[in-house]
Design an enzyme around this catalytic site. Sequence first.
Site, PDB file in Angstrom:
ATOM      1  CG  ASP A  12     -21.055  25.568 -92.569  1.00 18.29           C
ATOM      2  OD1 ASP A  12     -20.865  25.834 -93.768  1.00 18.29           O
ATOM      3  OD2 ASP A  12     -21.091  24.403 -92.125  1.00 18.29           O
ATOM      4  CB  CYS A  70     -18.446  15.775 -91.768  1.00 19.25           C
ATOM      5  SG  CYS A  70     -17.177  15.071 -92.815  1.00 19.25           S
ATOM      6  CD  GLN A 127     -23.415  21.454 -98.542  1.00 20.13           C
ATOM      7  OE1 GLN A 127     -23.850  21.584 -99.688  1.00 20.13           O
ATOM      8  NE2 GLN A 127     -22.450  20.586 -98.253  1.00 20.13           N
ATOM      9  CG  HIS A 181     -19.614  19.762 -91.961  1.00 26.28           C
ATOM     10  ND1 HIS A 181     -18.284  19.764 -91.619  1.00 26.28           N
ATOM     11  CD2 HIS A 181     -19.705  19.033 -93.100  1.00 26.28           C
ATOM     12  CE1 HIS A 181     -17.595  19.059 -92.522  1.00 26.28           C
ATOM     13  NE2 HIS A 181     -18.439  18.597 -93.422  1.00 26.28           N
ATOM     14  CE  LYS A 214     -18.368  21.079 -99.052  1.00 28.12           C
ATOM     15  NZ  LYS A 214     -18.422  19.631 -99.043  1.00 28.12           N
TER      16      LYS A 214
END
Lengths: 410, 161
Positions: free
Chosen positions: A201, A365, A204, A123, A227
């Site tokens: 990251d 993104c 997700q 991302h 999220k």
Amino acid sequence: MTLDVARIRQDFPILHQEMNGHPLVYLDNAATTQKPRQVIQALVDYYEGYNANVHRGIHTLAERATEGFEGARVKIARFIGSPTPEQVVFTRNGSEGLNIVAYGWARRRLGPGDVIITSGMEHHSNLIPWQQTALATGATLKFIDLDQDGTLNQESYDRLLSEGGVKLVAFSVASNVLGTINPVTDMVAKAHAAGAKVALDAVQAVPHMPVDVKAWDADFISVAGHKMLGPTGTGFLWGKMDLLEEMEPTYFGGSMISEVHLSGAKWADVPAKFEAGTPNIADFIAFGAAVDYLSAIGMENVYKHEKALTEYAWQKLHAIEGMRTFGPRQPRAGLISFDVEGIHPHDMSAVLNEYGVAIRVGHHCAQPLMEILDVPATNRASFYIYNTMEEVDRLVDALLHAKEFFGYVA
Amino acid sequence: MSLEGQHPVNLNTLYQQVILDHYKKPRNKGELLVDPVFGKHLHNPTCGDDIEVTVNLDAEGKIEDVKWNGRGCSISMASASMMSIALRGKTPNEAKSMMTAFYGMMKGEAGTYKSLGELQALSGVSKFPVRIKCATLAWHCVEEGMKEREEIDNKGGSANG
């Protein structure tokens, strides 16, 4: 399925509406999830019952606000297996956490000859901070090769590490486009063996599977609260304590100091050092309520539910002619990006929307990844705890309608 | 077979048959003009639409040929295709008037757009704000290409064919 989805859906008022004459099917959870009543109620309770600034006042409201705010930190820490709550630094979103690492750690330690490794599946939030760090410090950015199946080529990773000078490795636990779940513990261990620090990251990943940050052993982990059922404007950076302590803050001002003189200042302890100014108190308290909600369901159950949905959707989608999906079949995060021959994602989304189905289309993104995949954009359906098999069927029906509408008879 | 009526009303507003026709059978698409009088390649990174338009003028200075290529959604492709037909035979000033009218229609401004001919099929796009940039991309190619040509001509002092 082990989740009582019918009961869960009762907690999400937004899902009970029609969109263009059809019951809403919300499949854009990788962008942001919906919020249960318990989270919305936490916002209301705060503003109606104990709104006050945190970490300052001596009065009862201020104490209650501080208790609620710091209580959220404790809940989050427990949720991810953090040894201490202090290692959870509150941020606004996933991007901010990685920027704090870029400014407070990387820019102060890297120089010419040093190397940052990342990948083409990232991302923008896990790419641009490192591009900018490289520009500012003279460090070099290197990219792990992406294999055809959407996984990171581990030989390429090994090779980059062996070339030396690597100070930082930054990659996503789960790709927001490909759904790929990267072999985190392996990759972290290899980075550490090469003397590099690791920034993950995990935006997700943490909302969708059981996570123990101690097992990952990464140095920095960035997560977004919105999220995972929390309000927008919430997220956190988790870090190893010694690194957080030696880092410089990115923002300066109120709350982040221990001592101030006209000639200079000393910083407060972690995490206050990184949290300048009045935070969005209610939102973090509600983020805590979101974590309570997920904990009560159990993250193992969340993962199983999404896996079942994704696997079902994978089979149904692949039965459609002209269908191309991106990334590996399993293991994958609870999302599928796809392309249907002859129908641009924007046209697809416009048709699906008319059938009440909300998906994300565009570059997600991740423009460099779009270049690698050689597509202008993709469609993405992403699932969460309140989605059902019937909703997958609705998605597939709408896709078939779109094919018919654009003249591709199935 | 007509699909009108079988699909949600909004879809038929946005995607009139003429748009779908141009999308599936784009006119003047493919090979670009070699050494055109003007042209421009533009990209819309938010949706990945990518269009290049090339234009030639005849001896009288009228638009003789418009060839374009690119990839994108049906709206952007249909708009480019219809534009490539509509601009033919127009003087640069007439083309500019048409452009102004088209942008006006996209903004949903009241007015009559009869001069746009079949391009009026795109009027429904004005109700879908995120799609306006799709419909206008090819037009921006012509607008900017023309402007660059004029700047070169003004500097050089010689009116190029």
